[in-house]
Design a protein around this motif. Structure first.
Motif: not given
Length: 328
Positions: A66-67, A212-215, A210, A242
């Motif tokens: 996912r990166n 990730d996208e939600e962060s 963090d 992010h």
């Protein structure tokens, strides 16, 4: 080998040379190490011995699917490895597969070296791999000894971003990150240092987050709910995914970028250049990174290098539409 090295008070690399009967160590070192090996009941690992006798020319790679930067790195590494007569065995990290499980699978394929992005330093499989084959630790500052380390010059990258924003009139520059292992802490510290060097130490503002996208979305909501007069005029994000989540969330919340707040990412991956993101981002050069990693593998496997090396790859800043003049 670790026990022998501790017992004699020498490096694991020296122990490895003696046990492989390789040239270099003195007669005195050989005698001491062989005596310690006998005292400790050392028995050479059969699979490692087989690996040395029958080469596979395979390199294991531990990375996150996912990166976007790591995926692009794998693409570049594959072509470079092929040109040198090597193949890759890919091990994708996920929430369902621990580093131990992935590394065990790679080692079962008899890889001759391991290239690992931000591995778990406490993983038993990693420790076993370091004992048997060359390991190149990628992405962050290595947390264990005996491995080569290839990572981006985060200090310079954050300085470039801060300098760009200061030139555009920004002083209230926040950083979103700080979590996510060594790399998270190091990037946040690089931001603090860059702000202090710019004379903005009193404006340091780390929004703990963090990668990730939600962060990223949570950071955007936090900033959007602040009064415009007290909100930071710019935010530097720990990674591109992010940052793109910050952009999307600001769009939903009616916060204009860059008119009300500038957004900067880290990696300059392909998602930063997409026409609907146009994200200013600190650039990691994927080609240079892949070349540096492959060079360490070749130095170890083909040229007999034994001492671990740290390689810092250069950074640049790619300026796009997400950053502009300070609104105040």
């Amino acid at each position: 080998m670790r026990d022998i090295a501790v017992h004699v008070g020498v490096s694991r690399q020296l122990v490895s040379l003696v046990l492989r009967d390789a040239p270099g160590p003195s007669a005195e070192s050989r005698d001491r190490i062989l005596a310690a090996a006998e005292d400790l009941g050392y028995r050479p690992n059969a699979s490692a011995r087989l690996l040395r006798q029958r080469r596979t020319h395979l390199i294991g790679v531990l990375f996150a699917m996912r990166n976007p930067f790591e995926v692009r790195f794998v693409e570049q590494l594959e072509s470079r490895a092929a040109a040198l007569g090597y193949g890759l065995v890919l091990g994708a990290r996920s929430g369902d597969r621990s580093d131990d499980a992935v590394i065990e699978q790679l080692m079962a394929q008899r890889v001759e070296a391991l290239i690992a992005f931000n591995p778990d330093p406490g993983a038993a499989g990693l420790a076993d791999a370091v004992e048997q084959i060359p390991v190149v630790w990628m992405g962050e500052r290595a947390s264990i000894a005996g491995v080569d380390n290839v990572r981006v010059d985060e200090d310079r990258g954050l300085r470039l971003a801060i300098d760009h924003l200061v030139e555009a009139g920004h002083r209230d520059i926040a950083y979103a990150g700080g979590r996510g292992g060594v790399v998270g802490r190091d990037r946040a510290e690089a931001y603090r240092t860059a702000m202090q060097d710019a004379g903005l130490g009193s404006h340091v503002n780390v929004l703990v987050s963090d990668f990730d996208e939600e962060s990223g979305a949570a950071v955007a909501r936090q900033l959007a709910h602040l009064p415009a007069t007290t909100r930071p005029t710019a935010v530097i994000c720990c990674g591109d995914l992010h940052a793109t989540a910050v952009l999307a969330s600001f769009a939903q919340l009616g916060v204009r970028v860059p008119e009300e707040i500038s957004v900067v990412g880290f990696d300059d991956s392909y998602v930063a250049a997409l026409s609907y993101n146009r994200l200013t981002s600190i650039r990691q050069d994927v080609d240079v990174t892949a070349a540096a990693a492959m060079a360490r593998v070749v130095d170890r496997l083909d040229d007999g290098a034994t001492e671990p090396v740290e390689v810092l790859t250069a950074t640049a800043l790619t300026v796009r539409a997400s950053s502009g003049a300070s609104p105040r």
